[in-house]
Enzyme design. Structure first.
Site, PDB file in Angstrom:
ATOM      1  N   GLU A  82       0.829  -1.218   0.000  1.00 49.77           N
ATOM      2  CA  GLU A  82       0.000   0.000   0.000  1.00 49.77           C
ATOM      3  C   GLU A  82       0.861   1.266   0.000  1.00 49.77           C
ATOM      4  O   GLU A  82       1.642   1.487   0.932  1.00 49.77           O
ATOM      5  CB  GLU A  82      -0.934   0.003   1.217  1.00 49.77           C
ATOM      6  CG  GLU A  82      -1.872   1.195   1.185  1.00 49.77           C
ATOM      7  CD  GLU A  82      -2.948   1.167   2.270  1.00 49.77           C
ATOM      8  OE1 GLU A  82      -3.314   0.068   2.728  1.00 49.77           O
ATOM      9  OE2 GLU A  82      -3.400   2.252   2.654  1.00 49.77           O
ATOM     10  N   LYS A 262      -7.926  -0.373  10.983  1.00 50.88           N
ATOM     11  CA  LYS A 262      -7.258  -0.828   9.748  1.00 50.88           C
ATOM     12  C   LYS A 262      -5.985  -0.006   9.547  1.00 50.88           C
ATOM     13  O   LYS A 262      -4.944  -0.521   9.151  1.00 50.88           O
ATOM     14  CB  LYS A 262      -8.222  -0.675   8.571  1.00 50.88           C
ATOM     15  CG  LYS A 262      -7.733  -1.306   7.274  1.00 50.88           C
ATOM     16  CD  LYS A 262      -6.919  -0.366   6.421  1.00 50.88           C
ATOM     17  CE  LYS A 262      -6.494  -1.033   5.123  1.00 50.88           C
ATOM     18  NZ  LYS A 262      -5.603  -0.200   4.324  1.00 50.88           N
ATOM     19  N   ASP A 278       3.493 -14.646  12.261  1.00 48.91           N
ATOM     20  CA  ASP A 278       2.159 -14.951  11.757  1.00 48.91           C
ATOM     21  C   ASP A 278       1.261 -13.723  11.967  1.00 48.91           C
ATOM     22  O   ASP A 278       0.771 -13.488  13.071  1.00 48.91           O
ATOM     23  CB  ASP A 278       1.642 -16.167  12.544  1.00 48.91           C
ATOM     24  CG  ASP A 278       0.222 -16.545  12.207  1.00 48.91           C
ATOM     25  OD1 ASP A 278      -0.449 -15.788  11.487  1.00 48.91           O
ATOM     26  OD2 ASP A 278      -0.220 -17.607  12.686  1.00 48.91           O
ATOM     27  N   HIS A 375      -1.071  10.943  -0.601  1.00 44.16           N
ATOM     28  CA  HIS A 375      -1.039   9.752  -1.457  1.00 44.16           C
ATOM     29  C   HIS A 375      -0.673  10.083  -2.894  1.00 44.16           C
ATOM     30  O   HIS A 375      -0.341   9.216  -3.671  1.00 44.16           O
ATOM     31  CB  HIS A 375      -2.420   9.092  -1.492  1.00 44.16           C
ATOM     32  CG  HIS A 375      -2.689   8.243  -0.284  1.00 44.16           C
ATOM     33  ND1 HIS A 375      -3.840   7.520  -0.126  1.00 44.16           N
ATOM     34  CD2 HIS A 375      -1.949   7.992   0.804  1.00 44.16           C
ATOM     35  CE1 HIS A 375      -3.802   6.871   1.016  1.00 44.16           C
ATOM     36  NE2 HIS A 375      -2.669   7.146   1.598  1.00 44.16           N
TER      37      HIS A 375
HETATM   38  C1  MEV Z   1      -5.820   3.785   4.801  1.00 45.79           C
HETATM   39  O1  MEV Z   1      -5.213   2.566   4.421  1.00 45.79           O
HETATM   40  C2  MEV Z   1      -5.858   3.929   6.313  1.00 45.79           C
HETATM   41  C3  MEV Z   1      -6.713   5.069   6.835  1.00 45.79           C
HETATM   42  O2  MEV Z   1      -8.015   4.982   6.271  1.00 45.79           O
HETATM   43  C4  MEV Z   1      -6.764   4.936   8.329  1.00 45.79           C
HETATM   44  C5  MEV Z   1      -7.774   5.848   9.004  1.00 45.79           C
HETATM   45  O3  MEV Z   1      -8.762   6.241   8.363  1.00 45.79           O
HETATM   46  O4  MEV Z   1      -7.573   6.105  10.207  1.00 45.79           O
HETATM   47  C6  MEV Z   1      -6.146   6.419   6.425  1.00 45.79           C
END
Ligand code: MEV
Length: 424
Positions: A82, A262, A278, A375
């Protein structure tokens, strides 16, 4: 504190230069450097790890910079596909470094396994009986894996939990020392289960380790003066207030909590994969921990007091330093060397700090510029690549796309066509 030299503007160096800096900054041998360059698996390794192997699936590995944890600076190898994860990680870590770095708290490190009993008629009586057998159970578990006892570890205690009227779980806690301990636990549990089946005539449904490693919690903390958070447009105190608000949302709303976590796992998984551990075990443990109060919540805490933003993240972190794939994969061993860690505890403390830095960077971006800005460069590079640009052509295509109103695939193709015709 030992300083990492040569990593300023590391992202602007070309690949050969990056490896040369790494060789100087660490103690990589020529052979290890060669592995980094080619990263292929030898046939004997291929056949050792999985079944029906056909190829090696390569993901990019990079270094997150600026990590200072308990006054020691680390280069953190991360494996991720990513864009922006490593840039965000290094950025979050840089803010915390300016504030003195991360501090961690490591709780005693025990792994848990379960033996599940079914068709239980008298749960209270069975609980009492099992408790009375605690010493035998621990001895049996240790006899099933004597080498861990020699290394100073071994089974420590049991507890019995009622799952329903007819089901109980016997939880066995084991000091696994430097291993992650899955095989060790499973061997011990199966030996104990066999004994209980034959000796006590109890109905055992199954026995297996638990990835909900609540006896292996690690906390990373940081305290950031608000001035370090300011952007061109937003004063630091306001950024800090908004980070606290963003964190509140993740406590209130599972939809946001999932994305929030995430983002934390973006960093944690990448560092865990690089370590040869793992990562599914770490993922499942983290999400279970996020639900421990009955609702799925954000894993971090952010508070603002006396002009300081304090953050903390606690997670089950049952990582190994030896054994399993770590002992087999050459890159896992090289990555330990790059990290310059001594043991599993140190690894766990760095990894949880990565989660906190990753969350800081994400929340700061979200409440200020948004994440698209950061990004953009990597996205433009991906567009250029998809349009067919070579490594030499990519910087030109990216520069033109940056200057364009439209930054889509068609524009990338048009720019490339013009470039090849000599029109640019
Ligand atoms: C993107 O991979 C992760 C984010 O969405 C985490 C978040 O929203 O806190 C930027």
């Amino acid at each position: 504190m030992k300083k990492m030299q040569g990593f300023e503007k590391y992202y602007q160096k070309d690949w050969d230069e990056r490896l040369a800096i790494l060789k100087t900054a660490t103690e990589l041998t020529a052979d290890e450097l060669e592995i980094l360059k080619t990263a292929e698996l030898k046939p004997e390794i291929r056949e050792t790890l999985i079944e029906n192997q056909i190829t090696g699936y390569t993901l990019p590995e990079g270094l997150a910079l600026n990590y200072v944890v308990n006054d020691k600076e680390y280069l953190v190898p991360m494996v991720t596909e990513e864009p922006s994860v490593i840039a965000a990680s290094s950025y979050g870590a840089k803010i915390v470094k300016q504030a003195g770095g991360f501090q961690t708290i490591q709780q005693p490190r025990l792994m848990l396994g379960q033996i599940i009993f079914e068709d239980v008629r008298d749960a209270v009586r069975l609980k009492t009986t099992l408790k009375a057998y605690e010493t035998e159970i621990i001895t049996l578990a240790n006899q099933a894996h004597p080498s861990i006892v020699k290394r100073g570890g071994g089974a420590r205690w049991i507890r019995i939990r009622t799952l329903s009227q007819d089901m109980l779980s016997l939880d066995l806690a084991v000091d696994v020392q430097e291993a992650m301990g899955a095989n060790m636990l499973n061997t011990m549990l199966e030996a104990v289960a066999q004994f209980l089946k034959t000796e006590l005539k109890i109905n055992v449904l199954m026995s297996i380790l638990s990835n909900y490693a609540t006896e292996c919690l690690v906390t990373a903390q940081c305290e950031i003066p608000v001035e370090l958070l300011q952007t061109d447009a937003v004063p630091g105190e306001l950024v800090a207030q908004k980070i606290v608000q963003a964190n509140r949302v993740a406590q209130l709303d599972p939809y946001r909590a999932t994305t929030h976590n995430k983002g934390i796992m973006n960093g944690i998984d990448a560092a865990v994969i690089a370590s040869g551990n793992d990562w599914r075990a770490i993922e499942s443990g983290a999400h279970a921990y996020a639900s421990r109060h009955g609702q799925y919540r954000g894993l971090t805490k952010w508070d603002l007091k006396d002009n300081k933003l304090s953050g903390s993240l606690t997670l089950p972190m049952p990582l190994g330093f030896v054994g399993g794939a770590i002992s087999v994969l050459p890159l896992a061993k090289i990555n330990q060397k790059l990290l310059q860690i001594e043991n599993a505890n140190e690894l766990a403390q760095v990894v949880v700090s990565v989660g906190l830095a990753q969350n800081l960077a994400a929340l700061k971006a979200l409440v200020t510029d948004g994440i698209q800005k950061g990004h953009m460069q990597l996205q433009l590079k991906t567009l250029a690549h998809r349009a067919g640009a070579t490594a030499q052509e990519t910087p030109y295509v990216v520069a033109q796309l940056s200057a364009n109103q439209k930054r889509d695939f068609q524009s990338a193709q048009d720019i490339l066509t013009k470039l090849r015709k000599g029109d640019l």
